[in-house]
Design a protein around this motif. Structure first.
Motif, PDB file in Angstrom:
ATOM      1  N   ARG A 265       0.761  -1.361  -0.058  1.00  0.00           N
ATOM      2  CA  ARG A 265       0.020  -0.051   0.062  1.00  0.00           C
ATOM      3  C   ARG A 265       0.912   1.400  -0.012  1.00  0.00           C
ATOM      4  O   ARG A 265       2.060   1.154   0.097  1.00  0.00           O
ATOM      5  CB  ARG A 265      -0.817   0.027   1.153  1.00  0.00           C
ATOM      6  CG  ARG A 265      -1.970  -1.203   1.233  1.00  0.00           C
ATOM      7  CD  ARG A 265      -2.570  -1.171   2.543  1.00  0.00           C
ATOM      8  NE  ARG A 265      -2.834  -2.526   2.933  1.00  0.00           N
ATOM      9  CZ  ARG A 265      -3.219  -2.696   4.298  1.00  0.00           C
ATOM     10  NH1 ARG A 265      -3.206  -1.689   5.353  1.00  0.00           N
ATOM     11  NH2 ARG A 265      -3.515  -4.073   4.680  1.00  0.00           N
ATOM     12  N   LYS A 266       0.336   2.474  -0.159  1.00  0.00           N
ATOM     13  CA  LYS A 266       1.066   3.630  -0.254  1.00  0.00           C
ATOM     14  C   LYS A 266       1.769   3.765   1.082  1.00  0.00           C
ATOM     15  O   LYS A 266       0.990   3.652   2.120  1.00  0.00           O
ATOM     16  CB  LYS A 266      -0.147   4.706  -0.341  1.00  0.00           C
ATOM     17  CG  LYS A 266      -0.371   4.993  -1.858  1.00  0.00           C
ATOM     18  CD  LYS A 266      -0.608   6.321  -2.077  1.00  0.00           C
ATOM     19  CE  LYS A 266      -0.543   7.034  -3.585  1.00  0.00           C
ATOM     20  NZ  LYS A 266      -2.175   6.690  -4.141  1.00  0.00           N
ATOM     21  N   LYS A 296       7.563  -1.520  -4.109  1.00  0.00           N
ATOM     22  CA  LYS A 296       6.829  -0.578  -4.894  1.00  0.00           C
ATOM     23  C   LYS A 296       5.182  -0.733  -4.685  1.00  0.00           C
ATOM     24  O   LYS A 296       4.884  -1.806  -4.262  1.00  0.00           O
ATOM     25  CB  LYS A 296       6.915  -0.926  -6.532  1.00  0.00           C
ATOM     26  CG  LYS A 296       8.097  -0.343  -6.837  1.00  0.00           C
ATOM     27  CD  LYS A 296       8.289  -0.843  -8.447  1.00  0.00           C
ATOM     28  CE  LYS A 296       9.223  -1.979  -8.637  1.00  0.00           C
ATOM     29  NZ  LYS A 296       9.332  -2.234 -10.218  1.00  0.00           N
ATOM     30  N   TYR A 297       4.656   0.481  -4.714  1.00  0.00           N
ATOM     31  CA  TYR A 297       3.151   0.540  -4.591  1.00  0.00           C
ATOM     32  C   TYR A 297       2.363  -0.444  -5.563  1.00  0.00           C
ATOM     33  O   TYR A 297       2.949  -0.665  -6.612  1.00  0.00           O
ATOM     34  CB  TYR A 297       2.775   1.856  -4.828  1.00  0.00           C
ATOM     35  CG  TYR A 297       1.365   2.069  -4.916  1.00  0.00           C
ATOM     36  CD1 TYR A 297       0.676   1.802  -3.730  1.00  0.00           C
ATOM     37  CD2 TYR A 297       0.523   2.345  -6.117  1.00  0.00           C
ATOM     38  CE1 TYR A 297      -0.839   1.980  -3.850  1.00  0.00           C
ATOM     39  CE2 TYR A 297      -0.800   2.453  -6.223  1.00  0.00           C
ATOM     40  CZ  TYR A 297      -1.727   2.213  -4.794  1.00  0.00           C
ATOM     41  OH  TYR A 297      -2.897   2.632  -4.915  1.00  0.00           O
TER      42      TYR A 297
END
Ligand SMILES: [Zn+2]
Length: 304
Positions: A265-266, A296-297
């Protein structure tokens, strides 16, 4: 509602009622507890709705095609009779009834000599679905119960020469690594009738009989039914239960951990993901083959 809709709805209702009737007919055609069990174990077959009554009458009248007569426990096995496969039924343990009565009064030891050299249970890489009885090649191997020969086959990397017998009492038994087979598919046999000779064919490191007991395709420990020291069954009217005889399946499932994934997630980083999932950054890196700790997102990460 338009007239067209009314007609369609009526048609659908008639088909639905006929389908229910077809299933009721199937149950009535096979009375008794065991047959009800078979009804539950197998999904209802697709019976065409239009000619249900005719098909039912044909079934009752056609004596030449009475599979329930021709094949032992044919009703229990949903009339499936295949000489190609060891387990063509694919019935899960969960759909079996909680307890099943098995008539074992005609039991005969498959071999008259030898000792148990390997038990039923987990092996290093694969599950051992039978027991091994070590004995020299060339000894008579006989059927444990009355029945009919369903499979005679040769598997070079596995069972070698083997025989599967469907019994009148609902069980199936497997006899493997034989040096010779003296019966053929569809032979009617009594308990104690000769099937072949013990041997060392297939995946085998020494002469022995690999013996399995199965119920609708599902193996259970032969030692729970047969006392291999006294060479007798524990009960002439044996009760097979889901918990006692098939409980090992649950244990087997529990020992195989399912993989678990996490979607990044972010604002996530590997240490946040690790602590959130009760693991460590190093474990995650090793599991996913990561060289760095960067994520990475939206990336899918294996948690276990
Ligand atoms: Zn074995």
């Amino acid at each position: 509602m338009t007239f067209k809709h009314l007609i369609l709805t009526t048609l659908v209702s008639i088909i639905a009622i006929n389908t229910v009737n077809a299933q009721v007919v199937k149950v009535q055609a096979a009375p008794g507890n065991m047959k009800m069990a078979a009804q539950k174990a197998f999904p209802a077959r697709n019976i065409p709705t239009a000619d249900t009554t005719n098909i039912y009458n044909e079934m009752l009248n056609d004596e030449t095609d009475d599979l329930m007569e021709n094949h032992p426990a044919g009703d229990l096995y949903n009339d499936i009779w295949s000489s190609e496969k060891l387990n063509p039924y694919k019935v899960s343990i969960n759909s079996l009834p909680d307890s099943i009565q098995i008539d074992c009064s005609d039991f005969t030891m498959p071999v008259s000599t030898g000792r148990v050299s390997s038990k039923f249970g987990p092996r290093r890489y694969r599950y051992h679905y039978g027991i091994d009885i070590a004995l020299p090649s060339g000894n008579d191997v006989v059927s444990s119960f009355a029945g009919k020969i369903r499979v005679v086959d040769y598997e070079p990397g596995g069972y070698g020469n083997y025989v599967v017998v469907r019994h009148d009492n609902g069980l199936e038994t497997v006899y493997a690594h034989l040096s010779a087979v003296t019966c053929k598919v569809n032979d009617r046999i009594k308990a104690g009738d000769k099937l072949g000779l013990s041997g060392n064919t297939g995946r085998s490191t020494g002469p022995h009989l690999h013996f399995e007991t199965r119920y609708i395709g599902n193996a259970f420990n032969p030692s729970s039914l047969i006392n291999f020291d006294s060479k007798q069954v524990y009960a002439h009217n044996y009760t097979l239960t889901k918990r006692k005889n098939f409980g090992y399946q649950q244990h087997k499932a529990n020992t195989v951990q399912l993989a678990k994934y996490y979607k990044v997630r972010k604002g996530d980083n590997l240490s946040v993901i690790a602590s959130r999932n009760g693991t460590t950054v190093n474990k995650l890196k090793k599991l996913n083959g990561f060289k760095s700790s960067k994520v990475k997102y939206g990336q899918r990460i294996k948690i276990r």
